[in-house]
Design a protein around this motif. Structure first.
Motif, PDB file in Angstrom:
ATOM      1  N   THR A  20       0.824  -1.207   0.000  1.00 45.04           N
ATOM      2  CA  THR A  20       0.000   0.000   0.000  1.00 45.04           C
ATOM      3  C   THR A  20       0.856   1.254   0.000  1.00 45.04           C
ATOM      4  OG1 THR A  20      -1.790  -1.148   1.157  1.00 45.04           O
ATOM      5  CG2 THR A  20      -1.801   1.240   1.262  1.00 45.04           C
ATOM      6  N   THR A  21       1.913   1.267   0.782  1.00 43.32           N
ATOM      7  CA  THR A  21       2.742   2.467   0.845  1.00 43.32           C
ATOM      8  C   THR A  21       3.637   2.634  -0.373  1.00 43.32           C
ATOM      9  OG1 THR A  21       4.383   1.286   2.143  1.00 43.32           O
ATOM     10  CG2 THR A  21       2.757   2.568   3.346  1.00 43.32           C
ATOM     11  N   ARG A 101       8.081   7.926   0.874  1.00 43.19           N
ATOM     12  CA  ARG A 101       7.618   6.546   0.699  1.00 43.19           C
ATOM     13  C   ARG A 101       8.368   5.558   1.577  1.00 43.19           C
ATOM     14  NH1 ARG A 101       5.594   5.491  -5.380  1.00 43.19           N
ATOM     15  NH2 ARG A 101       4.332   7.359  -5.486  1.00 43.19           N
ATOM     16  N   ALA A 104       7.416   5.916   5.272  1.00 39.69           N
ATOM     17  CA  ALA A 104       6.043   5.440   5.453  1.00 39.69           C
ATOM     18  C   ALA A 104       5.991   3.914   5.404  1.00 39.69           C
ATOM     19  CB  ALA A 104       5.128   6.032   4.385  1.00 39.69           C
ATOM     20  N   ALA A 105       6.759   3.315   4.520  1.00 39.69           N
ATOM     21  CA  ALA A 105       6.801   1.851   4.445  1.00 39.69           C
ATOM     22  C   ALA A 105       7.407   1.269   5.713  1.00 39.69           C
ATOM     23  CB  ALA A 105       7.593   1.412   3.218  1.00 39.69           C
ATOM     24  N   SER A 108       4.862   1.468   8.510  1.00 42.34           N
ATOM     25  CA  SER A 108       3.831   0.447   8.356  1.00 42.34           C
ATOM     26  C   SER A 108       4.336  -0.930   8.776  1.00 42.34           C
ATOM     27  CB  SER A 108       3.357   0.385   6.907  1.00 42.34           C
ATOM     28  OG  SER A 108       2.756   1.581   6.540  1.00 42.34           O
TER      29      SER A 108
END
Length: 120
Positions: A20-21, A101, A104-105, A108
């Motif tokens: 998703t990320t 990105r 954020a990954a 997550s």
């Protein structure tokens, strides 16, 4: 048998969070977010948090997912209009998003890993 299901759920959560990320298409990222919320609700049921799971399913993946789909469709229309209006602009405006990105990954994956530790 339940250990296998819990492990499979944790691996799916980690994979879906990363996908998703890292998704380049906004619609695919929103759909991944909705699926992540649904899987997270299943993980919360496994942790005996039925009330939190219902809240996550209704608000986290349901209502928020619909709002994000609406926003993504509006941004897509506005992006096309702006691209046609400013075709002569130089440089790419994605540098800020590209730098965000990877963190954020990682965030997550960290959250999913913490959930994995709670399951076992």
């Amino acid at each position: 048998m339940m250990t296998f299901v819990n492990l499979l759920l944790a691996v799916l959560l980690l994979a879906l969070a990363a996908w998703t990320t890292l998704a380049r298409n906004m619609f695919a990222a929103v759909v991944g977010f909705i699926a992540y919320g649904a899987l997270l609700a299943l993980a919360l049921v496994q942790l005996s948090g039925i009330d939190i799971a219902l809240t996550e399913a209704a608000i986290g993946s349901g209502l928020t997912g619909l709002l994000l789909l609406n926003a993504a469709s509006r941004l897509h229309v506005n992006a096309n209009a702006n691209a046609n209006a400013s075709a002569s602009a130089s440089g790419s405006g994605n540098t800020g998003r590209s730098r965000l990105r990877v963190p954020a990954a990682l965030l997550s994956v960290a959250v999913s890993g913490a959930l994995l530790l709670c399951v076992f």
